[in-house]
Design a protein around this motif. Sequence first.
Motif, mmCIF file in Angstrom:
data_model
loop_
_atom_site.group_PDB
_atom_site.id
_atom_site.type_symbol
_atom_site.label_atom_id
_atom_site.label_comp_id
_atom_site.label_asym_id
_atom_site.label_seq_id
_atom_site.Cartn_x
_atom_site.Cartn_y
_atom_site.Cartn_z
ATOM 1 N N THR A 74 -0.001 -7.092 -11.233
ATOM 2 C CA THR A 74 -1.379 -6.898 -10.775
ATOM 3 C C THR A 74 -1.564 -7.240 -9.302
ATOM 4 O OG1 THR A 74 -1.962 -9.122 -11.515
ATOM 5 C CG2 THR A 74 -2.347 -7.306 -13.066
ATOM 6 N N THR A 75 -0.567 -7.862 -8.685
ATOM 7 C CA THR A 75 -0.690 -8.223 -7.267
ATOM 8 C C THR A 75 -0.118 -7.156 -6.347
ATOM 9 O OG1 THR A 75 1.438 -9.386 -7.239
ATOM 10 C CG2 THR A 75 -0.513 -10.679 -7.840
ATOM 11 N N CYS A 76 0.542 -6.162 -6.887
ATOM 12 C CA CYS A 76 1.163 -5.119 -6.070
ATOM 13 C C CYS A 76 0.080 -4.237 -5.444
ATOM 14 C CB CYS A 76 2.102 -4.259 -6.921
ATOM 15 S SG CYS A 76 2.848 -2.920 -5.984
ATOM 16 N N PRO A 77 0.175 -3.993 -4.131
ATOM 17 C CA PRO A 77 -0.840 -3.163 -3.482
ATOM 18 C C PRO A 77 -0.658 -1.671 -3.743
ATOM 19 C CG PRO A 77 0.795 -3.822 -1.885
ATOM 20 C CD PRO A 77 1.131 -4.525 -3.174
ATOM 21 N N THR A 81 4.506 1.346 0.428
ATOM 22 C CA THR A 81 5.172 0.061 0.677
ATOM 23 C C THR A 81 5.429 -0.729 -0.609
ATOM 24 O OG1 THR A 81 3.060 -1.053 1.046
ATOM 25 C CG2 THR A 81 4.163 -0.133 2.991
ATOM 26 N N CYS A 82 5.099 -0.152 -1.745
ATOM 27 C CA CYS A 82 5.292 -0.819 -3.041
ATOM 28 C C CYS A 82 6.773 -1.103 -3.260
ATOM 29 C CB CYS A 82 4.758 0.067 -4.155
ATOM 30 S SG CYS A 82 5.166 -0.504 -5.811
ATOM 31 N N ALA A 83 7.109 -2.376 -3.448
ATOM 32 C CA ALA A 83 8.506 -2.780 -3.649
ATOM 33 C C ALA A 83 9.074 -2.257 -4.955
ATOM 34 C CB ALA A 83 8.611 -4.302 -3.615
ATOM 35 N N HIS A 84 8.215 -1.980 -5.927
ATOM 36 C CA HIS A 84 8.681 -1.488 -7.222
ATOM 37 C C HIS A 84 9.281 -0.092 -7.131
ATOM 38 C CE1 HIS A 84 5.585 -4.536 -8.226
ATOM 39 N NE2 HIS A 84 6.587 -4.963 -8.972
ATOM 40 N N ARG A 85 8.918 0.658 -6.099
ATOM 41 C CA ARG A 85 9.489 2.000 -5.924
ATOM 42 C C ARG A 85 10.993 1.931 -5.670
ATOM 43 N NH1 ARG A 85 5.162 5.982 -2.972
ATOM 44 N NH2 ARG A 85 3.457 5.509 -4.372
ATOM 45 N N LEU A 86 11.469 0.780 -5.214
ATOM 46 C CA LEU A 86 12.897 0.607 -4.945
ATOM 47 C C LEU A 86 13.630 -0.048 -6.107
ATOM 48 C CD1 LEU A 86 12.774 -0.506 -1.205
ATOM 49 C CD2 LEU A 86 13.409 1.728 -2.125
ATOM 50 N N LEU A 103 -1.496 7.406 -15.986
ATOM 51 C CA LEU A 103 -2.463 6.564 -16.696
ATOM 52 C C LEU A 103 -2.046 5.098 -16.715
ATOM 53 C CD1 LEU A 103 -3.425 8.846 -19.711
ATOM 54 C CD2 LEU A 103 -4.867 8.206 -17.771
ATOM 55 N N ARG A 104 -0.749 4.821 -16.680
ATOM 56 C CA ARG A 104 -0.264 3.438 -16.717
ATOM 57 C C ARG A 104 -0.475 2.689 -15.408
ATOM 58 N NH1 ARG A 104 5.702 3.526 -19.494
ATOM 59 N NH2 ARG A 104 5.025 3.803 -21.635
ATOM 60 N N SER A 105 -0.380 3.383 -14.300
ATOM 61 C CA SER A 105 -0.428 2.712 -13.004
ATOM 62 C C SER A 105 -1.850 2.303 -12.639
ATOM 63 C CB SER A 105 0.118 3.625 -11.906
ATOM 64 O OG SER A 105 -0.062 3.006 -10.641
ATOM 65 N N PRO A 106 -2.067 1.047 -12.321
ATOM 66 C CA PRO A 106 -3.415 0.603 -11.960
ATOM 67 C C PRO A 106 -3.870 1.114 -10.595
ATOM 68 C CG PRO A 106 -1.859 -1.198 -11.734
ATOM 69 C CD PRO A 106 -1.110 -0.061 -12.339
ATOM 70 N N HIS A 107 -3.026 1.894 -9.911
ATOM 71 C CA HIS A 107 -3.354 2.376 -8.567
ATOM 72 C C HIS A 107 -3.719 3.854 -8.530
ATOM 73 C CE1 HIS A 107 -1.973 -1.451 -7.053
ATOM 74 N NE2 HIS A 107 -0.873 -1.299 -7.746
ATOM 75 N N THR A 108 -3.897 4.495 -9.687
ATOM 76 C CA THR A 108 -4.193 5.922 -9.691
ATOM 77 C C THR A 108 -5.611 6.197 -10.175
ATOM 78 O OG1 THR A 108 -3.401 6.254 -11.957
ATOM 79 C CG2 THR A 108 -1.765 6.474 -10.174
ATOM 80 N N MET A 109 -6.171 7.310 -9.720
ATOM 81 C CA MET A 109 -7.511 7.696 -10.160
ATOM 82 C C MET A 109 -7.553 7.999 -11.662
ATOM 83 S SD MET A 109 -9.627 7.153 -7.854
ATOM 84 C CE MET A 109 -11.024 7.820 -8.707
ATOM 85 N N PRO A 110 -6.550 8.688 -12.234
ATOM 86 C CA PRO A 110 -6.611 8.903 -13.689
ATOM 87 C C PRO A 110 -6.703 7.594 -14.474
ATOM 88 C CG PRO A 110 -4.996 10.369 -12.730
ATOM 89 C CD PRO A 110 -5.438 9.445 -11.633
ATOM 90 N N HIS A 111 -6.013 6.556 -14.025
ATOM 91 C CA HIS A 111 -6.078 5.253 -14.691
ATOM 92 C C HIS A 111 -7.506 4.708 -14.642
ATOM 93 C CE1 HIS A 111 -4.909 1.129 -15.796
ATOM 94 N NE2 HIS A 111 -5.741 0.758 -14.849
ATOM 95 N N HIS A 112 -8.109 4.743 -13.451
ATOM 96 C CA HIS A 112 -9.466 4.203 -13.287
ATOM 97 C C HIS A 112 -10.497 5.026 -14.053
ATOM 98 C CE1 HIS A 112 -8.445 1.035 -10.500
ATOM 99 N NE2 HIS A 112 -7.693 1.899 -9.840
ATOM 100 N N ASN A 113 -10.360 6.359 -14.009
ATOM 101 C CA ASN A 113 -11.318 7.208 -14.715
ATOM 102 C C ASN A 113 -11.209 7.044 -16.226
ATOM 103 O OD1 ASN A 113 -12.565 8.242 -12.449
ATOM 104 N ND2 ASN A 113 -11.117 9.928 -12.257
#
Length: 154
Positions: A74-77, A81-86, A103-113
């Motif tokens: 939950t702290t990943c921006p 620059t997301c470190a998880h991409r590596l 839908l899983r990623s807290p950083h996407t519009m589909p997740h929020h919608n």
Amino acid sequence: MITVNPLRLRAFIAQVDTTGGPDACWTWRGHKNDDGYGRFGKQSEGAHRVAYELMVRAVPDGLTVDHQCHNADTTCPGGTTCAHRLCVNPAHLEAVTQRENLLRSPHTMPHHNAAKTHCPRGHEYTAANTYSRRTAKGYARRECKTCRRERLAA
């Protein structure tokens, strides 16, 4: 079962930092693209996808490889620059549909919608109060029936 070329596996592992242990993210140290994802081989394939295919199984047609470690942090921006991409730790990777990945990623519009329970005017999205439709481009849309009735009456 996949036939793994031992030279390809060795070349791949040589570019991975596993010093954090089996539960930590294994950081890709090789080439990466402008989106922040690791790239491997002559075909410049996604390093996380290659890791999954070398150490788990072939990715079924129509599926993409999701970084579960990203979804749990939950702290990943997010973003390039997301470190998880590596991360190429096969224990952190799962083959899923693109829809599930978004839908899983807290950083996407589909997740929020998908998480919204009420329309912008405060009416609850229920089966009885919601139209579900696809746009011309194939996007899923929800529309509040109460708001639609009010708009048509005006």
